[in-house]
Design an enzyme around this catalytic site. Structure first.
Site, mmCIF file in Angstrom:
data_model
loop_
_atom_site.group_PDB
_atom_site.id
_atom_site.type_symbol
_atom_site.label_atom_id
_atom_site.label_comp_id
_atom_site.label_asym_id
_atom_site.label_seq_id
_atom_site.Cartn_x
_atom_site.Cartn_y
_atom_site.Cartn_z
ATOM 1 N N PHE A 1 -11.343 -2.206 5.790
ATOM 2 C CA PHE A 1 -12.007 -1.785 4.541
ATOM 3 C C PHE A 1 -13.514 -1.700 4.682
ATOM 4 O O PHE A 1 -14.255 -2.037 3.771
ATOM 5 C CB PHE A 1 -11.579 -2.683 3.368
ATOM 6 C CG PHE A 1 -10.278 -2.220 2.792
ATOM 7 C CD1 PHE A 1 -9.106 -2.327 3.520
ATOM 8 C CD2 PHE A 1 -10.219 -1.606 1.548
ATOM 9 C CE1 PHE A 1 -7.909 -1.849 3.037
ATOM 10 C CE2 PHE A 1 -9.026 -1.125 1.050
ATOM 11 C CZ PHE A 1 -7.861 -1.251 1.805
ATOM 12 N N LEU A 2 -13.967 -1.261 5.853
ATOM 13 C CA LEU A 2 -15.396 -1.028 6.055
ATOM 14 C C LEU A 2 -15.639 0.435 6.416
ATOM 15 O O LEU A 2 -16.631 0.743 7.070
ATOM 16 C CB LEU A 2 -15.934 -1.953 7.150
ATOM 17 C CG LEU A 2 -16.089 -3.435 6.782
ATOM 18 C CD1 LEU A 2 -16.629 -4.226 7.965
ATOM 19 C CD2 LEU A 2 -17.016 -3.632 5.576
ATOM 20 N N CYS B 1 -4.454 2.234 -8.013
ATOM 21 C CA CYS B 1 -4.656 0.784 -8.198
ATOM 22 C C CYS B 1 -6.105 0.350 -8.366
ATOM 23 O O CYS B 1 -6.445 -0.275 -9.365
ATOM 24 C CB CYS B 1 -4.052 0.030 -7.024
ATOM 25 S SG CYS B 1 -2.265 0.074 -7.036
ATOM 26 N N ARG C 1 -3.861 10.736 -7.974
ATOM 27 C CA ARG C 1 -4.321 9.934 -9.105
ATOM 28 C C ARG C 1 -5.673 9.295 -8.796
ATOM 29 O O ARG C 1 -5.834 8.650 -7.781
ATOM 30 C CB ARG C 1 -3.281 8.858 -9.454
ATOM 31 C CG ARG C 1 -2.083 9.432 -10.189
ATOM 32 C CD ARG C 1 -1.044 8.384 -10.452
ATOM 33 N NE ARG C 1 -0.407 7.952 -9.211
ATOM 34 C CZ ARG C 1 0.455 6.931 -9.128
ATOM 35 N NH1 ARG C 1 0.773 6.249 -10.204
ATOM 36 N NH2 ARG C 1 1.004 6.606 -7.983
ATOM 37 N N ARG D 1 0.855 -1.196 0.000
ATOM 38 C CA ARG D 1 0.000 0.000 0.000
ATOM 39 C C ARG D 1 0.879 1.230 0.000
ATOM 40 O O ARG D 1 1.916 1.250 0.682
ATOM 41 C CB ARG D 1 -0.862 0.060 1.279
ATOM 42 C CG ARG D 1 -1.936 -0.961 1.389
ATOM 43 C CD ARG D 1 -2.420 -1.043 2.833
ATOM 44 N NE ARG D 1 -1.333 -1.386 3.752
ATOM 45 C CZ ARG D 1 -1.381 -1.249 5.075
ATOM 46 N NH1 ARG D 1 -2.463 -0.763 5.647
ATOM 47 N NH2 ARG D 1 -0.370 -1.594 5.841
ATOM 48 N N ASN E 1 -7.660 -7.047 -5.406
ATOM 49 C CA ASN E 1 -7.954 -5.613 -5.457
ATOM 50 C C ASN E 1 -9.424 -5.358 -5.807
ATOM 51 O O ASN E 1 -10.049 -4.456 -5.248
ATOM 52 C CB ASN E 1 -7.031 -4.909 -6.461
ATOM 53 C CG ASN E 1 -5.732 -4.478 -5.794
ATOM 54 O OD1 ASN E 1 -5.552 -4.681 -4.597
ATOM 55 N ND2 ASN E 1 -4.841 -3.867 -6.551
#
Ligand code: UDX
Length: 436
Positions: free
Chosen positions: A252-253, A263, A330, A155, A211
């Protein structure tokens, strides 16, 4: 000790090179960009990553790490050549553009001597390993080599930590000989991290599937946040309750303005494109991409709706980077949300503690740039928080209340304390909870 050549000195190549040198290998990093290599040879880093500087200086001084533009000198002695060049999305098809990696394969093929493993670290579509193998064989039919897939899971902002503490190392090899070389290289991780040896095509798929899954997880929690706003539930409580189930996991919540970065958007698009190509339609990923895009426009319109009484009023945007802790803009959701607002407002002032210079190259003079939170928020109708910078957790809200024209905050990263903003009398909106 192994001899490693790394082609490409970006966010993947450089931390990987530094990490492998620290593990006791001799690493030569190669790049076509003379300026970059000159800078690295002067002992200056070309990108910021936490913890990189110290290990970089240490290994350069020890002679374990060096930099060159000369592919031949790096490749001819190497036991392993790693490809870590960019695979940006093609502007039209959104497929991963493989021209840099194929060009690197063509060039390195000429210099291979003795048995060499060519390992692909760049994220490449399934089947690219076969193509790289064909290219090398065509250029140098006598070469003794194997191509393996070695996907990267670093990461940004945590690349060094992730290098030394990977959840797993995936090796996609088609021969025992190549597998043995890679297992030897990753020997220091035995007993600490899971090392998984699989088919090359499985390995290439693992990177995209992982991903895309994480992107879907973020999209899912964002959809649940929308549901909570309608159903009078609280997404923070819901995410906590879900995450305590070890099958779901806590990470990731965090609901927010949608995922971005170099990515997830690129890899979900490439995966969807591969699904179409192979005739295996990936409906969940297609929906995730479309809804993540729609979310950013929806947020932009939501802010515009708030200032509709005074359309000429100032909108303050806090945060432009795609996530906290990086200057990278990005595919940043913040930038897309600002772009949506620009369609309706000429009076937007933006502030980011680190990413302003990068944002300027995208937003140019369509917005004004502030040097502080105060400057952005002075006389504003609304302040919109779009990136989770630690600084924004500790905003001086009393002061903001005084300097804003209207005490109104849209907090798309759920950073502020509801009690505090309400006590101060702010009109406040966040994600996944309807504020009454
Ligand atoms: C990601 C993967 O995590 C990494 O394994 C891979 O090698 C490269 O892509 P990175 O792009 O650095 O890493 O960012 P990450 O921290 O994963 O966040 C991606 C995006 O998702 C950001 O826009 C972030 O704000 C968003 N996000 C993440 C959420 O909105 N909610 C979350 O709970 C987590």
């Amino acid at each position: 000790m192994m001899k490693i050549a790394i082609i490409g000195t970006g966010y993947v190549g450089l931390p990987t090179g530094v990490g492998l040198a620290e593990l006791g290998n001799r690493v030569v990093c190669v790049d076509k960009l003379t300026d970059k290599i000159d800078k690295l040879n002067r002992g200056e880093l070309t990108l910021y990553e936490d913890g990189l500087e110290e290990l970089f200086q240490k290994n350069v001084a020890a002679g374990a790490l060096s930099f060159t533009t000369d592919m031949e000198s790096a490749v001819k002695d190497a036991d392993v050549v790693m490809l870590a060049v960019g695979t940006p999305p093609h502007p039209l098809t959104k497929e991963a553009d493989l021209k840099y990696i194929y060009a690197a394969a063509e060039e390195l093929a000429r210099y291979l001597q003795g048995y060499t493993v060519v390992a692909t670290k760049s994220t490449v579509p399934v089947g690219s390993g076969d193509e790289i193998e064909k290219i090398i064989r065509k250029v140098n039919p006598k070469a003794d080599f194997d191509v393996v897939s070695l996907p990267e899971f670093l990461r940004e902002g945590f690349a060094i930590y992730d290098f030394f503490n990977p959840d797993r190392i995936v090796i996609g090899a088609e021969s025992n000989k190549a597998r043995e070389v890679m297992l030897n290289l990753y020997q220091p991780f035995v007993g600490k991290s899971e090392i998984l040896c699989v088919k090359r095509r499985s390995s290439e798929t693992i990177k995209y599937a992982s991903n895309a899954f994480l992107a879907m997880k973020i999209h899912y929690i964002n959809e649940m946040a929308d549901f909570c706003e309608c159903a009078d539930a609280d997404i923070k409580e819901v995410a906590k309750g879900m995450g305590l189930d070890s099958r779901i996991g806590k990470k990731f919540l965090n609901s927010g303005p949608g995922y971005g970065g170099s990515c997830f958007p690129k890899d979900t698009n490439a995966m969807a494109q591969m699904g179409r190509k192979f005739g295996a339609h990936l409906t969940l990923i297609e929906t995730t991409i479309a809804q993540n895009d729609a979310r950013k426009s929806m947020i932009g319109r939501r802010v515009i709706e708030l200032v509709k009484e005074r359309p000429e009023g100032k909108i303050a945007v806090l945060g432009l980077a795609f996530k906290g802790g990086t200057d990278d803009c990005r595919e940043s959701p913040a930038i897309d949300i600002v772009k949506e607002m620009i369609k309706h407002s000429r009076n937007i002032m933006v502030y980011d503690p680190k990413a302003t210079e990068n944002a300027k190259t995208i937003l140019n003079n369509t917005v004004q740039y502030a040097e502080s939170v105060d400057e952005a928020c002075r006389d504003a109708e609304v302040a919109v928080i779009l990136t989770e910078w630690e600084d924004f957790k500790h905003l001086d809200l009393k002061r903001l209340k005084k300097i804003m024209r209207c005490a109104r905050i849209v907090d798309m990263r759920n950073m502020l304390s509801l009690d505090e903003v309400q006590q101060l009398g702010f009109d406040y909106q966040c994600v996944g909870k309807k504020i009454k």
